[in-house]
Design a protein around this motif. Structure first.
Motif, mmCIF file in Angstrom:
data_model
loop_
_atom_site.group_PDB
_atom_site.id
_atom_site.type_symbol
_atom_site.label_atom_id
_atom_site.label_comp_id
_atom_site.label_asym_id
_atom_site.label_seq_id
_atom_site.Cartn_x
_atom_site.Cartn_y
_atom_site.Cartn_z
ATOM 1 N N TRP A 86 -41.791 9.775 -34.002
ATOM 2 C CA TRP A 86 -40.573 9.134 -33.513
ATOM 3 C C TRP A 86 -39.608 10.203 -33.013
ATOM 4 O O TRP A 86 -39.742 11.367 -33.334
ATOM 5 C CB TRP A 86 -39.915 8.303 -34.612
ATOM 6 C CG TRP A 86 -40.790 7.207 -35.122
ATOM 7 C CD1 TRP A 86 -41.501 7.192 -36.287
ATOM 8 C CD2 TRP A 86 -41.083 5.970 -34.467
ATOM 9 N NE1 TRP A 86 -42.214 6.025 -36.405
ATOM 10 C CE2 TRP A 86 -41.972 5.255 -35.306
ATOM 11 C CE3 TRP A 86 -40.677 5.393 -33.264
ATOM 12 C CZ2 TRP A 86 -42.463 3.992 -34.971
ATOM 13 C CZ3 TRP A 86 -41.164 4.136 -32.931
ATOM 14 C CH2 TRP A 86 -42.041 3.450 -33.776
ATOM 15 N N GLY A 87 -38.622 9.809 -32.237
ATOM 16 C CA GLY A 87 -37.658 10.779 -31.736
ATOM 17 C C GLY A 87 -36.892 10.291 -30.525
ATOM 18 O O GLY A 87 -35.907 10.881 -30.116
ATOM 19 N N LEU A 127 -28.815 18.504 -26.645
ATOM 20 C CA LEU A 127 -29.910 17.876 -27.386
ATOM 21 C C LEU A 127 -31.259 18.476 -27.012
ATOM 22 O O LEU A 127 -32.119 18.686 -27.874
ATOM 23 C CB LEU A 127 -29.931 16.369 -27.116
ATOM 24 C CG LEU A 127 -28.871 15.516 -27.795
ATOM 25 C CD1 LEU A 127 -28.878 14.097 -27.231
ATOM 26 C CD2 LEU A 127 -29.106 15.479 -29.303
ATOM 27 N N GLU A 128 -31.445 18.738 -25.715
ATOM 28 C CA GLU A 128 -32.735 19.229 -25.227
ATOM 29 C C GLU A 128 -32.538 20.438 -24.316
ATOM 30 O O GLU A 128 -32.616 20.347 -23.088
ATOM 31 C CB GLU A 128 -33.488 18.115 -24.491
ATOM 32 C CG GLU A 128 -33.958 16.987 -25.387
ATOM 33 C CD GLU A 128 -34.979 17.454 -26.431
ATOM 34 O OE1 GLU A 128 -35.649 18.485 -26.207
ATOM 35 O OE2 GLU A 128 -35.097 16.785 -27.470
ATOM 36 N N TYR A 141 -30.403 7.989 -23.207
ATOM 37 C CA TYR A 141 -31.061 8.475 -24.424
ATOM 38 C C TYR A 141 -31.319 7.297 -25.346
ATOM 39 O O TYR A 141 -30.432 6.480 -25.594
ATOM 40 C CB TYR A 141 -30.173 9.507 -25.118
ATOM 41 C CG TYR A 141 -30.642 9.917 -26.497
ATOM 42 C CD1 TYR A 141 -31.828 10.630 -26.666
ATOM 43 C CD2 TYR A 141 -29.893 9.593 -27.626
ATOM 44 C CE1 TYR A 141 -32.252 11.008 -27.931
ATOM 45 C CE2 TYR A 141 -30.308 9.978 -28.896
ATOM 46 C CZ TYR A 141 -31.493 10.682 -29.041
ATOM 47 O OH TYR A 141 -31.914 11.057 -30.292
ATOM 48 N N ASP A 143 -33.032 6.475 -29.243
ATOM 49 C CA ASP A 143 -33.465 7.179 -30.448
ATOM 50 C C ASP A 143 -34.542 6.420 -31.214
ATOM 51 O O ASP A 143 -34.958 6.846 -32.289
ATOM 52 C CB ASP A 143 -32.277 7.451 -31.374
ATOM 53 C CG ASP A 143 -31.550 6.177 -31.787
ATOM 54 O OD1 ASP A 143 -32.066 5.075 -31.530
ATOM 55 O OD2 ASP A 143 -30.451 6.293 -32.369
ATOM 56 N N PHE A 238 -40.191 19.660 -27.002
ATOM 57 C CA PHE A 238 -38.839 19.114 -27.070
ATOM 58 C C PHE A 238 -38.177 19.519 -28.378
ATOM 59 O O PHE A 238 -38.851 19.873 -29.350
ATOM 60 C CB PHE A 238 -38.860 17.587 -26.966
ATOM 61 C CG PHE A 238 -39.510 17.062 -25.717
ATOM 62 C CD1 PHE A 238 -39.016 17.395 -24.466
ATOM 63 C CD2 PHE A 238 -40.620 16.232 -25.790
ATOM 64 C CE1 PHE A 238 -39.611 16.913 -23.312
ATOM 65 C CE2 PHE A 238 -41.225 15.745 -24.647
ATOM 66 C CZ PHE A 238 -40.724 16.086 -23.401
ATOM 67 N N ASN A 239 -36.874 19.396 -28.394
ATOM 68 C CA ASN A 239 -36.108 19.690 -29.597
ATOM 69 C C ASN A 239 -36.111 18.510 -30.561
ATOM 70 O O ASN A 239 -36.272 18.670 -31.767
ATOM 71 C CB ASN A 239 -34.675 20.055 -29.214
ATOM 72 C CG ASN A 239 -33.859 20.538 -30.388
ATOM 73 O OD1 ASN A 239 -34.342 21.333 -31.189
ATOM 74 N ND2 ASN A 239 -32.633 20.057 -30.504
ATOM 75 N N SER A 240 -35.938 17.290 -30.015
ATOM 76 C CA SER A 240 -35.861 16.121 -30.897
ATOM 77 C C SER A 240 -36.521 14.875 -30.332
ATOM 78 O O SER A 240 -37.000 14.032 -31.086
ATOM 79 C CB SER A 240 -34.398 15.799 -31.220
ATOM 80 O OG SER A 240 -33.685 15.475 -30.033
ATOM 81 N N ILE A 241 -36.557 14.707 -29.006
ATOM 82 C CA ILE A 241 -37.092 13.479 -28.432
ATOM 83 C C ILE A 241 -38.622 13.472 -28.497
ATOM 84 O O ILE A 241 -39.254 14.498 -28.752
ATOM 85 C CB ILE A 241 -36.629 13.271 -26.977
ATOM 86 C CG1 ILE A 241 -37.128 14.412 -26.072
ATOM 87 C CG2 ILE A 241 -35.121 13.135 -26.907
ATOM 88 C CD1 ILE A 241 -36.846 14.179 -24.592
ATOM 89 N N ALA A 242 -39.196 12.288 -28.255
ATOM 90 C CA ALA A 242 -40.651 12.146 -28.264
ATOM 91 C C ALA A 242 -41.242 12.120 -26.865
ATOM 92 O O ALA A 242 -42.423 12.418 -26.684
ATOM 93 C CB ALA A 242 -41.043 10.867 -29.009
ATOM 94 N N ARG A 258 -45.144 14.333 -22.792
ATOM 95 C CA ARG A 258 -44.962 14.345 -24.241
ATOM 96 C C ARG A 258 -45.944 15.336 -24.845
ATOM 97 O O ARG A 258 -46.914 15.753 -24.182
ATOM 98 C CB ARG A 258 -45.154 12.959 -24.847
ATOM 99 C CG ARG A 258 -46.586 12.415 -24.817
ATOM 100 C CD ARG A 258 -46.625 11.052 -25.470
ATOM 101 N NE ARG A 258 -47.959 10.480 -25.597
ATOM 102 C CZ ARG A 258 -48.780 10.686 -26.618
ATOM 103 N NH1 ARG A 258 -48.420 11.506 -27.606
ATOM 104 N NH2 ARG A 258 -49.971 10.109 -26.669
#
Length: 371
Positions: A86-87, A127-128, A141, A143, A238-242, A258
């Protein structure tokens, strides 16, 4: 037709495997018949993005969103690693015209209760930091989106089917059906004949052809899909996203990217006319070059694999789910977005097959609408 004792599921992709899993879990004897090896056709090629973003109308969006919410429970039920990550997801526009349409869609999704918001270019970069956004006119964005490994899901489902006494027949295609009255009594394959009291047709792009054997016809509109798998990227993509999707308002090549759980990168790309990478290694290498414009860390990656298959696509873009009018003990599952919808379709189809109850949530998607 209620309370079947022995169901044959035709198709070993993610939707068929989910239906088989839920039936077997409820005590039904299940055989799965797969024309090749499980999860080696559209399920393997799928970008496998779990989302409800680009789904119209509202009812179809809600079906996807509810299934999206079911994935965590599905993972718990399978009791195995399925590569679920998830992300959220990020995308942006590059023109003012694109931004107007973009914001309208964001507002609609927010009205529908979807977890999406517009963020500033500065927040997006924070964020990225690994994404090169250029000069975006708007950024969205979410989440709540994620992705999964369809092969792991399928093998988890089929392992459970076997543990519950079921069988999985591979490299075996359906040739015909034997009926007793209006109902199927036997399935005839290229290797054997199997007795049953219900059948599920979940054969992806082959589903319309198999349904036609039973007198049900609807237009087959599947299209070619492809994804590129690179070698391992040694750092997180990525830093946080999927998942990331490049601007749709620039024209040219569209990039969806991805990272798989083993570090490799999956790229799906194309133009409005066709999916790229279904014909040549040159196309695949070009996709990596295009991806590097937005994700510089991918610049030195090499093509490891190009996956290509026909994607199932019903004529009106919406799922076809339910018992066939011509054959009361034959149940069809034919849909795009099979990865997102796999938990919902598996659970609801198993319920309808076992009990004969027609659930309200699947009512808009019955095969009767094509007859």
């Amino acid at each position: 037709m209620t309370h079947p004792k022995h169901t044959i599921v035709i198709g070993g992709g993610i939707v068929g495997a989910s239906v088989a899993f839920h039936l077997a879990k409820s005590g039904v004897q299940v055989d799965v018949i797969e024309s090749r090896q499980p999860a080696q056709q559209a399920s393997k090629v799928s970008y496998a993005w779990i989302n409800a973003r680009d789904k119209h109308p509202f009812g179809y969006h809600e079906l996807n969103r509810r299934s999206q919410d079911m994935w965590r429970r599905f993972e718990d039920d399978l009791q195995t690693d399925i590569g679920l990550v998830w992300g959220g997801e990020m995308r942006w526009t590059a023109t003012e015209t694109g931004a107007l349409e973009f914001r309208s869609r964001i507002a609609e999704l927010q009205e529908w209760g979807y977890s999406i918001r517009e963020i500033s270019p500065e927040e997006a970069a924070e964020l990225e930091p690994g994404i090169s956004f250029g000069n975006p006119t708007s950024v969205s964005y979410t989440d709540s989106d994620g992705h999964v490994d369809p092969e792991k899901v399928v093998y988890g489902c089929l392992s459970s089917v076997r543990q519950n006494g079921g069988l999985v027949h591979t490299n075996e295609s359906v040739k015909s059906f034997i009926k007793s009255g209006d109902s199927i009594s036997h399935v005839v394959t290229t290797k054997d004949t199997y007795e049953c009291d219900s059948v599920v047709i979940a054969a992806g792009s082959k589903t319309p052809k198999i349904a036609e054997m039973l007198g049900s016809k609807f237009q087959n509109t599947h299209s070619q899909g492809a994804t590129v798998i690179t070698d391992v990227l040694s750092v997180p993509l990525f830093n946080s996203i999927a998942a990331m999707h490049s601007p749709r308002d620039l024209g040219g090549v569209l990039i969806n990217s991805r990272q798989l759980t083993d570090g490799r990168v999956m790229i799906h790309g194309g133009t409005n006319a066709r999916s790229i990478a279904d014909e040549s290694i040159e196309d695949a290498e070009m996709l990596i070059q295009e991806t590097a414009k937005y994700l510089p860390s991918t610049r030195d990656l090499r093509v490891q694999e190009v996956r290509s298959a026909l994607r199932p696509m019903p004529p009106d873009g919406l799922p076809v789910l339910g018992h066939l009018p011509s054959t009361p003990n034959a149940y069809i599952t034919y849909t795009h977005s099979g990865v997102t919808l796999a938990p919902m379709i598996g659970e609801m189809a198993a319920l309808e097959i076992r009990t004969g109850v027609e659930t309200e949530i699947l009512a808009p998607y019955r095969p009767e609408r094509f007859n």
